[in-house]
Design an enzyme around this catalytic site. Structure first.
Site, short mmCIF file in Angstrom:
data_model
loop_
_atom_site.label_atom_id
_atom_site.label_comp_id
_atom_site.label_asym_id
_atom_site.label_seq_id
_atom_site.Cartn_x
_atom_site.Cartn_y
_atom_site.Cartn_z
N SER A 102 -8.00 -4.89 5.11
CA SER A 102 -8.60 -4.63 3.80
C SER A 102 -8.97 -5.91 3.05
O SER A 102 -8.68 -6.05 1.86
CB SER A 102 -7.67 -3.73 2.96
OG SER A 102 -7.44 -2.51 3.63
N LEU A 119 10.89 -20.56 -4.52
CA LEU A 119 9.92 -19.62 -3.92
C LEU A 119 8.59 -19.80 -4.61
O LEU A 119 8.52 -19.87 -5.84
CB LEU A 119 10.41 -18.17 -4.12
CG LEU A 119 9.47 -17.08 -3.61
CD1 LEU A 119 9.47 -17.01 -2.08
CD2 LEU A 119 9.86 -15.71 -4.17
N HIS A 178 2.14 3.45 -9.08
CA HIS A 178 1.97 2.02 -9.39
C HIS A 178 3.15 1.51 -10.22
O HIS A 178 3.62 0.39 -10.03
CB HIS A 178 0.65 1.78 -10.13
CG HIS A 178 -0.56 2.17 -9.32
ND1 HIS A 178 -0.70 1.82 -7.99
CD2 HIS A 178 -1.69 2.87 -9.64
CE1 HIS A 178 -1.86 2.30 -7.53
NE2 HIS A 178 -2.46 2.95 -8.51
N ASP A 236 0.83 -1.21 0.00
CA ASP A 236 0.00 0.00 0.00
C ASP A 236 0.86 1.26 0.00
O ASP A 236 1.98 1.26 0.51
CB ASP A 236 -0.91 -0.03 1.24
CG ASP A 236 -2.08 0.94 1.12
OD1 ASP A 236 -2.43 1.31 -0.02
OD2 ASP A 236 -2.61 1.34 2.16
N TRP A 245 2.65 8.02 -2.47
CA TRP A 245 4.05 8.20 -2.87
C TRP A 245 4.13 9.12 -4.08
O TRP A 245 4.94 10.04 -4.14
CB TRP A 245 4.64 6.82 -3.20
CG TRP A 245 6.08 6.81 -3.62
CD1 TRP A 245 7.17 6.65 -2.81
CD2 TRP A 245 6.60 6.96 -4.95
NE1 TRP A 245 8.33 6.69 -3.55
CE2 TRP A 245 8.00 6.88 -4.87
CE3 TRP A 245 6.01 7.16 -6.20
CZ2 TRP A 245 8.82 6.98 -5.99
CZ3 TRP A 245 6.82 7.26 -7.32
CH2 TRP A 245 8.22 7.17 -7.21
#
Ligand code: IPE
Ligand code: IPE
Ligand code: MG
Length: 250
Positions: free
Chosen positions: A201, A140, A46, A29, A34
């Site tokens: 959220s 991962l 974004h 978030d 920013w």
């Protein structure tokens, strides 16, 4: 996963990092703020956020993270202005096209959780291609949540239960199916939220039942390997009890 003990050593001796496979989830978030703080349009935030995703994925395996779930687009985010939604979808699509080969090279298995029926068919196909290409990755497991709502997923899984008595493991399996999770993943160990807000959220409400919560004021585009390491080190200093009393307690 075993509980971790609170470490009481001097600050100059940080606890050793746990290596047996953490599940870390991140609510990424702060992109809009920013950008606004820099006099830029929100979409620039974004774009910068996509770079932070790359840094985070690169750092994760070295910190003992084996499953990383990133919240990229919530079902409620459809209510944002159409231009912003279009940019977010475009960035996600580009991310898949550009980074799949890199994921294969680095042993990263990429899967996408959330609803797919409201995504553009081209994006759906890109997701399927990326998932197929990276399926063998074992270093991962990167899960990207798109059009994701934990409450909707829980409702869908509950509908499938249809009055039958089911245990938690079976319900978790149904929940996994409701979000396109290919197989059950461990519960979240550590949930990080950047951007200063301290709320969930509608993210992984079931899976975070015993997650350690870590909130940072860092805006997502500024998040880097050191921030991830700080969060993981903080996690290792916490004492997880899962409702029990530890044997070491007096
Ligand atoms: C997170 O940043 C990205 C998404 C929700 C897609 P925001 O866009 O929510 O940024 P802020 O919270 O408005 O700063
Ligand atoms: C949560 O952030 C969703 C993602 C990070 C993808 P939001 O910015 O949409 O959440 P709220 O509106 O502050 O709760
Ligand atoms: Mg936000």
């Amino acid at each position: 996963m075993k509980g971790t003990q609170r470490k009481s050593g001097p600050a100059s001796q940080p606890p050793a990092l746990k290596q047996d496979g953490l599940h870390v989830a991140i609510i990424m978030d702060g992109n809009g703020r920013w950008a606004t703080a820099r006099g830029l349009p929100r979409v620039a935030g974004h774009q910068a956020g996509a770079e932070a995703v790359r840094r985070t994925i690169e750092a994760a395996p070295k910190l003992g993270i084996r499953t990383l779930t990133l919240y990229a687009f919530s079902s409620d985010n459809w209510h944002r202005p159409p231009d912003e939604v279009a940019t977010l979808m475009k960035l996600f699509h580009e991310y898949l096209e550009r980074h799949t080969a890199e994921c294969v090279k680095h042993g990263i298995r990429l899967t996408v959780i959330g609803r797919r029926d409201r995504l553009d068919p081209k994006l759906r196909r890109a997701i399927e291609r990326a998932e197929a290409a990276t399926a063998a990755g074992d270093r991962l497991h990167l899960r990207i949540a798109v059009d994701y709502s934990a409450r909707d997923a829980i409702v869908r899984a509950a509908c499938r239960v249809n009055g039958r008595p089911v245990g938690r493991a079976e319900f978790a399996r149904l929940l996994g199916e409701a979000i396109h999770g290919r197989e059950p993943v461990p519960d979240v160990d550590l949930l990080i939220r950047t951007g200063g807000e301290q709320r969930l959220s509608d993210f992984l409400l079931w899976e975070c039942a015993y997650a350690e919560l870590y909130f940072t004021n860092r805006m997502w585009p500024d998040f880097g390997a050191q921030d991830l390491e700080a969060a993981v080190r903080d996690f290792h200093r916490r004492e997880r009890r899962f409702g029990r009393v530890l044997a070491s307690a007096g």
